[in-house]
Structures are given as C-alpha cells and as structure tokens.
Design a protein around this motif. Structure first.
Motif, mmCIF file in Angstrom:
data_model
loop_
_atom_site.group_PDB
_atom_site.id
_atom_site.type_symbol
_atom_site.label_atom_id
_atom_site.label_comp_id
_atom_site.label_asym_id
_atom_site.label_seq_id
_atom_site.Cartn_x
_atom_site.Cartn_y
_atom_site.Cartn_z
ATOM 1 N N ASP A 295 0.763 -1.153 0.121
ATOM 2 C CA ASP A 295 0.015 -0.025 0.086
ATOM 3 C C ASP A 295 0.900 1.202 0.003
ATOM 4 N N GLU A 296 2.205 1.188 0.113
ATOM 5 C CA GLU A 296 3.044 2.284 0.474
ATOM 6 C C GLU A 296 4.475 1.782 -0.119
ATOM 7 N N ILE A 297 4.946 2.872 -0.806
ATOM 8 C CA ILE A 297 6.404 2.584 -1.414
ATOM 9 C C ILE A 297 7.189 3.929 -0.947
ATOM 10 N N GLN A 298 8.337 3.319 -0.024
ATOM 11 C CA GLN A 298 9.229 4.254 0.496
ATOM 12 C C GLN A 298 10.504 4.381 -0.599
ATOM 13 N N ILE A 299 10.982 5.557 -1.140
ATOM 14 C CA ILE A 299 11.905 5.542 -1.882
ATOM 15 C C ILE A 299 13.016 6.535 -0.964
ATOM 16 N N ASP A 300 14.357 6.200 -1.255
ATOM 17 C CA ASP A 300 15.269 6.851 -0.588
ATOM 18 C C ASP A 300 16.351 7.045 -1.570
ATOM 19 N N GLY A 301 17.492 8.115 -1.640
ATOM 20 C CA GLY A 301 18.557 8.336 -2.279
ATOM 21 C C GLY A 301 18.288 8.830 -3.918
ATOM 22 N N ILE A 302 17.158 9.342 -4.056
ATOM 23 C CA ILE A 302 16.868 9.933 -5.411
ATOM 24 C C ILE A 302 17.092 11.452 -5.199
ATOM 25 N N LYS A 303 17.886 11.892 -6.258
ATOM 26 C CA LYS A 303 18.145 13.444 -6.438
ATOM 27 C C LYS A 303 17.633 13.869 -8.008
ATOM 28 N N ARG A 304 18.037 13.023 -8.701
ATOM 29 C CA ARG A 304 17.747 13.381 -10.468
ATOM 30 C C ARG A 304 16.858 12.363 -10.962
ATOM 31 N N MET A 305 16.755 11.418 -10.594
ATOM 32 C CA MET A 305 15.719 10.323 -11.233
ATOM 33 C C MET A 305 14.343 10.646 -11.128
ATOM 34 N N ASP A 306 13.206 10.309 -11.883
ATOM 35 C CA ASP A 306 12.109 10.754 -11.641
ATOM 36 C C ASP A 306 11.417 9.615 -10.641
ATOM 37 N N LYS A 307 10.719 10.183 -9.655
ATOM 38 C CA LYS A 307 10.114 8.983 -8.814
ATOM 39 C C LYS A 307 9.062 8.117 -9.278
ATOM 40 N N MET A 308 8.294 8.866 -10.136
ATOM 41 C CA MET A 308 7.228 8.045 -10.837
ATOM 42 C C MET A 308 7.613 6.753 -11.505
ATOM 43 N N THR A 309 8.996 6.884 -12.036
ATOM 44 C CA THR A 309 9.481 5.757 -12.885
ATOM 45 C C THR A 309 9.639 4.660 -11.947
ATOM 46 N N VAL A 310 10.218 4.915 -10.748
ATOM 47 C CA VAL A 310 10.496 3.911 -9.551
ATOM 48 C C VAL A 310 9.295 3.379 -9.379
ATOM 49 N N TYR A 311 8.146 4.114 -9.190
ATOM 50 C CA TYR A 311 6.741 3.491 -8.637
ATOM 51 C C TYR A 311 6.328 2.541 -9.600
#
Length: 268
Positions: A61-77
């Motif tokens: 139900d939740e995705i926690q993303i750490d370490g991103i500065k330049r990459m698009d978060k939506m791509t990771v999701y």
C-alpha cells in the motif's frame, strides 16, 4: 477477571492486536495451503497462501523511496508496482531491482519489504562527472563514461567537456592525465579524443595543446608543458597551438600574419 489478566500482560493493547491479527493470518494461510494440497496442485499452494495473506492486509500500500536526487520518482513507482500481485509475499524484489538497474542514473538499488504493507527502495545514483559532445549532441556522463542523459547548451553544468566519438569511454583516462598537472587542469576547457588514440586539450584562453599517443608519453608531455608554463607563461601570449606530438619537442604556432612557427626542445 479477564480484563485484569490482559492488563497484567507485558504487552500493549496494540501489540496484542497485532499478535491476534498474525494468528488469524497464519490460520487462514494454513487453511489455504490445505485446500491447495487437497486438490493436488502443490505448485499453486504458495501463491494461494500469498494471496490470502495479501487479502488479510499484507499487501503493498506504500512505497518508500530513498536516495533519489535526479531520477523521476514516478518511474520507480511504475517499476515497483508492475507486478502480477501486490500481496507482499508475491512481490518479486529481485525483478524490481533488475528493472531499476536498466536506468542510466541507477548505479545500484536495494529493494526490501517492511511489513505489513511497505516496499522500501534505496537507490544509489550515478554522479555526473563530465559532458560528452559527439555528433552535435551533449550528454552527461559519469566518472566511468556511462551516458546519463542529454543536456542542452543553455543548461550545461560546470563540468569538463569531452569531445569526439568514443571520448566518453576515455573519461577515466582524461581524469588520470590531468591529475598529472594540477596547475593546468583548471585551465582546460575541453579535451578532444582524436582518432581513438590521443588527446588535444583546449584551454579557456583559446590555445590548443596537442599531446602524443600513449598514456605515459602524454602524461610526461603534459607535466613538461606545466613546468614551462609556470616558468615562462606560455598561455595568453598569442600562441594558438602547442604541438607536442613528437616527444622532446614542442612546436608553437602563431596566428597568420605573425611570426612563423617556433620549435622548442623540451629536454624530455
């Protein structure tokens, strides 16, 4: 009496609730396994249990993303949620990591579950080290020469410029070469990889330095140029080209209309 007994236990009410929930999940999971085995489909047993556990509340139900500065978060999701099931036991962590590693900015990725409902993703991004110019396109590259993303001329960061086909793969060699002459390195505007064999350095003041082939010869010539510049001030004196392609010799070319080219023994 029951309330007093519960109150005497060394657990909080929330902890007791979680214990009860896990007990129910375990019971339902065991029942699902029994049903799957009864029908003779043991290969489906694990999937059945996982889906039951997911229905009981253990799903992403939740995705926690750490370490991103330049990459698009939506791509990771998108890569994390592209699964056949969102039940926690069925989320393929290795597959998510493999997908993420295909993106240029991702140097490494770690994917883990945090029960009951969180998928945790930690990304190590590549750092841009230079700008590579080839066939009219500008591209950020990391210290190993991996292309990261295009960059426009009006948004160029303050990074060294690599010019030429295959020059990106020579970024480690360029850095090693310029480390040989710390006084010269900040004066260099661009490094051109010529014929897949040697370097031309262009200074911010406009002059070009042509170096010989071979890492050792190029480093030796660059160190000698740095010594001569410190002693005589070679740059910003009207010379347009310093040719050191022949070890032990430097030819200085003046602009048209001025004195002819001058050859200097460098004593190498």
């Amino acid at each position: 009496m029951l309330d007093q007994a519960v109150a005497a236990l060394p657990f909080s009410q929330a902890t007791l609730t979680r214990i009860a929930t896990w007990g129910i999940v375990g019971t339902v999971g065991a029942a699902a396994l029994g049903v799957a085995m009864w029908f003779g489909v043991p290969a489906m047993a694990g999937v059945a249990i996982a889906n039951v556990v997911g229905d009981a509340g253990l799903k992403v139900d939740e995705i926690q993303i750490d370490g991103i500065k330049r990459m698009d978060k939506m791509t990771v999701y998108t890569q994390a949620l592209d699964q056949d099931s969102r039940a926690m036991p069925l989320v393929d962590l290795a597959l998510v990591r493999e997908r993420l590693l295909k993106y240029p900015w991702v140097k490494d990725a770690r994917v883990s579950r945090r029960l009951p409902n969180t998928l945790r993703i930690f990304i190590i991004e590549r750092e841009p080290a230079a700008i590579w110019q080839s066939h009219g396109q500008l591209m950020l590259v990391d210290p190993t020469g991996v292309p990261l993303e295009p960059v426009s001329t009006d948004a160029m960061p303050d990074l060294p410029l690599l010019v030429g086909e295959g020059a990106n793969a020579q970024e480690p060699a360029r850095k090693k070469l310029l480390d040989e002459a710390p006084s010269i390195e900040p004066l260099v505007k661009a490094a051109t990889w010529v014929g897949n064999r040697r370097w031309d350095l262009t200074f911010a003041s406009g002059e070009k330095l042509q170096l010989p082939e071979g890492e050792e010869e190029a480093a030796k010539s660059l160190r000698k140029f740095a010594e001569l510049d410190a002693a005589q001030g070679l740059l910003r004196k009207g010379t347009i080209r310093f040719d050191m392609r022949v070890p032990g010799n430097m030819v200085m070319q003046r602009p048209p209309g001025q004195a002819a080219t001058t050859s200097v023994e460098t004593g190498e």
